[in-house]
Design an enzyme around this catalytic site. Sequence first.
Site: not given
Length: 296
Positions: A135, A149, A153
């Site tokens: 991660s 993004y 994650k």
Amino acid sequence: MTSRNWLITGVTSGFGRHLSEQLLSRGDRVAGTFRTAAGVDEISASWPDTFHPARLDVTDPAGIVTVVDRAFAALGRIDVVVSNAGYGLMGAAEELSDEQIVHQIATNLTGSIRFIRATLPHLRRQGGGRILQLSSVGGQAAWPGGSLYHATKWGIEGFADALAGEVAPFGIGVTIVEPGGARTNFRYGGSVLAERIEAYDATPAAHIRRILTERTTQGIGDPARMAAAMIDSADREPAPRRLVLGSDAYQGIETALAARLADIRAQRESAAATDAPLPGTATGGVAELRTAPTRL
């Protein structure tokens, strides 16, 4: 030290490359996947007997199953699975195209989920193993200019958190790895920058665009040391649920969690005020907060 077998996605650069080289150097065997061949021949030439490369695009569901099945067949047992492949899509949410959004999710989130799911039947049958899901500090904290993004994650962290409880009875441990900025090619080469919308030039979202275009900064994290810490974590029992790497990651995560906790604690009474009344009471809410059972 007993040698181990590893399955790692994205081995030709970044953390995947550092992990592979350190593991192969100490005598472990690595089944490593790559999307583009640049760099894979160097690893193969150095460790022809213990490195097993396979081309894989993690957006290809059928390809994931084929590569995973072949890796387990070739190595017999895989002790540690590392879901590492991914990239950063940067830019304000409005600047992103639909195609970029779909590909970011398909790579970082859906691809990681499918890859891990493909390994689970094998790990169960062999009686255990360890999963490391890459991660980021961006899986706990979020900044303007990285909305998609962060979405991937934060999403993969939720998946891995729940997965850990599901597979623990089978002897499978799950660790979420949360690096900060590292001196890899992720920032300049592994990230995609969306088309610019001028209206965002004077907003906080423009900060990441300046970083990626000016190329004047670099992460403080040493990728070799970070990779070594990931490898060491595979020996820890029980498996650490999260592995924070880098002082910037620690600070960013601590600050984000403290702010979120403060926001939530400020709503203790207002949250309880929306509870349904318990039997025999006129009103729900704060009065019941200490005695009400946990309800889902």
